[in-house]
Design an enzyme around this catalytic site. Structure first.
Site, PDB file in Angstrom:
ATOM      1  N   ALA A   8      -0.769   1.517  -1.352  1.00 47.75           N
ATOM      2  CA  ALA A   8      -1.338   2.486  -2.288  1.00 47.75           C
ATOM      3  C   ALA A   8      -2.247   1.785  -3.294  1.00 47.75           C
ATOM      4  O   ALA A   8      -3.367   2.237  -3.563  1.00 47.75           O
ATOM      5  CB  ALA A   8      -0.226   3.243  -3.006  1.00 47.75           C
ATOM      6  N   GLU A   9      -1.785   0.661  -3.831  1.00 48.37           N
ATOM      7  CA  GLU A   9      -2.595  -0.117  -4.763  1.00 48.37           C
ATOM      8  C   GLU A   9      -2.225  -1.590  -4.667  1.00 48.37           C
ATOM      9  O   GLU A   9      -1.108  -1.944  -4.265  1.00 48.37           O
ATOM     10  CB  GLU A   9      -2.406   0.371  -6.211  1.00 48.37           C
ATOM     11  CG  GLU A   9      -3.205   1.611  -6.555  1.00 48.37           C
ATOM     12  CD  GLU A   9      -2.398   2.654  -7.296  1.00 48.37           C
ATOM     13  OE1 GLU A   9      -1.468   2.283  -8.034  1.00 48.37           O
ATOM     14  OE2 GLU A   9      -2.686   3.854  -7.143  1.00 48.37           O
ATOM     15  N   THR A  10      -3.171  -2.434  -5.028  1.00 46.49           N
ATOM     16  CA  THR A  10      -2.957  -3.881  -5.116  1.00 46.49           C
ATOM     17  C   THR A  10      -3.484  -4.338  -6.463  1.00 46.49           C
ATOM     18  O   THR A  10      -4.590  -3.966  -6.871  1.00 46.49           O
ATOM     19  CB  THR A  10      -3.685  -4.618  -3.981  1.00 46.49           C
ATOM     20  OG1 THR A  10      -3.175  -4.155  -2.719  1.00 46.49           O
ATOM     21  CG2 THR A  10      -3.464  -6.116  -4.080  1.00 46.49           C
TER      22      THR A  10
ATOM     23  N   HIS B 243       2.031   2.504 -11.539  1.00 47.45           N
ATOM     24  CA  HIS B 243       2.967   1.686 -10.766  1.00 47.45           C
ATOM     25  C   HIS B 243       2.489   0.243 -10.634  1.00 47.45           C
ATOM     26  O   HIS B 243       3.312  -0.681 -10.654  1.00 47.45           O
ATOM     27  CB  HIS B 243       3.331   2.362  -9.432  1.00 47.45           C
ATOM     28  CG  HIS B 243       2.658   1.898  -8.209  1.00 47.45           C
ATOM     29  ND1 HIS B 243       1.476   2.435  -7.742  1.00 47.45           N
ATOM     30  CD2 HIS B 243       3.008   0.947  -7.297  1.00 47.45           C
ATOM     31  CE1 HIS B 243       1.134   1.851  -6.609  1.00 47.45           C
ATOM     32  NE2 HIS B 243       2.048   0.933  -6.317  1.00 47.45           N
TER      33      HIS B 243
END
Length: 300
Positions: free
Chosen positions: A46-48, A77
């Site tokens: 979803a995200e890095t 997050h």
């Protein structure tokens, strides 16, 4: 060949294989933005979050946050998981303060962590606010695969809000309607939803107790068909609760459960205060656990 270490954390959960996955690159000082985006696309989480030296030496780190298909100025997050990862990697003690330089400004975190995970909270850098939004409920419902009478409960209504990233908060009357929701991306992107350089994603919520809500969020145009936990939306949601529910001045706390329908349950803590009818501070809290670590091999 250049070597780059990375970690994977599950965020807004105390248990692996739940919550929202986060890629963490502890040393991105030699990467370009183009390379960061390519790595985020390759990891396909979803995200890095990528860590860089801080601009202000009194801060912990500068960070950049990428989805598979774009960069975010702020995200919840990655902030929670990134702060926990930073504290664990640097051996910080319980209750440590971590300040992450994000595009919305410095985000102040309080962390208790070890090398395998922990818990953290952060105070939002921006006070959430409402944005102008004139799209009809019929169009919103249709783009979400619902009927107009599936929306709303009590005095709650559809609202556009932002705390650094814009969202359309959509009240849904029961868990059955929440489970039936399915976004039509083409229909959604035709609505009046582009703000602050982004398309506002739908943030569906259903009351699930006096101080609890069940949540779903979709953003397939950003490479996220459905998100198991959305901290930036939880920040913005405080403006929705102020508008429709939290009228009296005081301190409020809510539990937000997200990701149930996709088999990755997540638990997000939302707390805020109101003074003279306005938000005076918003705090997000949650746990994270390290799930994996590895090494990337990049071309010279």
């Amino acid at each position: 060949m250049r070597k780059l270490d990375y970690l994977v954390f599950d965020v807004f959960t105390k248990s692996p294989l739940a919550g929202n996955q986060l890629g963490v690159v502890p040393d991105a000082s030699w990467l370009s933005g183009v390379e960061m985006q390519a790595i985020a696309r390759e990891l396909n989480l979803a995200e890095t979050i990528f860590f860089l030296p801080p601009v202000n030496p009194d801060h912990s780190a500068k960070v950049r946050i990428f989805m598979p298909l774009g960069e975010l100025p702020f995200a919840g997050h990655p902030t929670i998981g990134g702060a926990i990862a930073f504290a664990g990697l640097n051996g910080l003690t319980a209750g440590a303060k971590v300040i992450l330089e994000e595009c919305v400004g410095p985000v102040h975190c309080t962390v208790s962590a070890d090398p395998m995970g922990g818990e953290a909270s952060f105070r939002a850098a921006r006070i959430p606010q409402e944005l102008a939004f004139a799209t009809t409920y019929d169009d919103v419902a249709a783009a979400l695969g619902l009927m107009p009478d599936d929306l709303n409960f009590g005095v709650h209504g559809v609202l556009m809000v932002t705390g650094g990233v814009p969202y359309v908060t959509v009240p849904v009357k029961n868990l059955d309607a929440l489970a039936r929701a399915k976004i039509d991306s083409n229909a959604w992107l035709k609505l009046d939803i582009q703000r602050e350089g982004k398309f506002a994603a739908p943030y569906l919520y259903c009351q699930h107790g006096d101080t609890a809500f069940r949540i779903r969020m979709f953003a397939p145009w950003d490479g996220i068909p459905e998100d198991p936990a959305t901290g930036s939306a939880a920040v913005a949601f405080a403006a929705t609760l102020l508008r429709f529910q939290c009228k009296a001045d005081g301190d409020y706390a809510f539990g937000l459960t997200q990701g149930v329908e996709m088999g990755r349950p997540s638990e997000i803590g939302l707390a805020f205060s109101t003074v003279r009818g306005a938000l005076s501070g918003v705090t997000i809290s949650g746990h994270a656990v390290k799930f994996a670590e590895g090494r990337l091999f990049l071309p010279d």
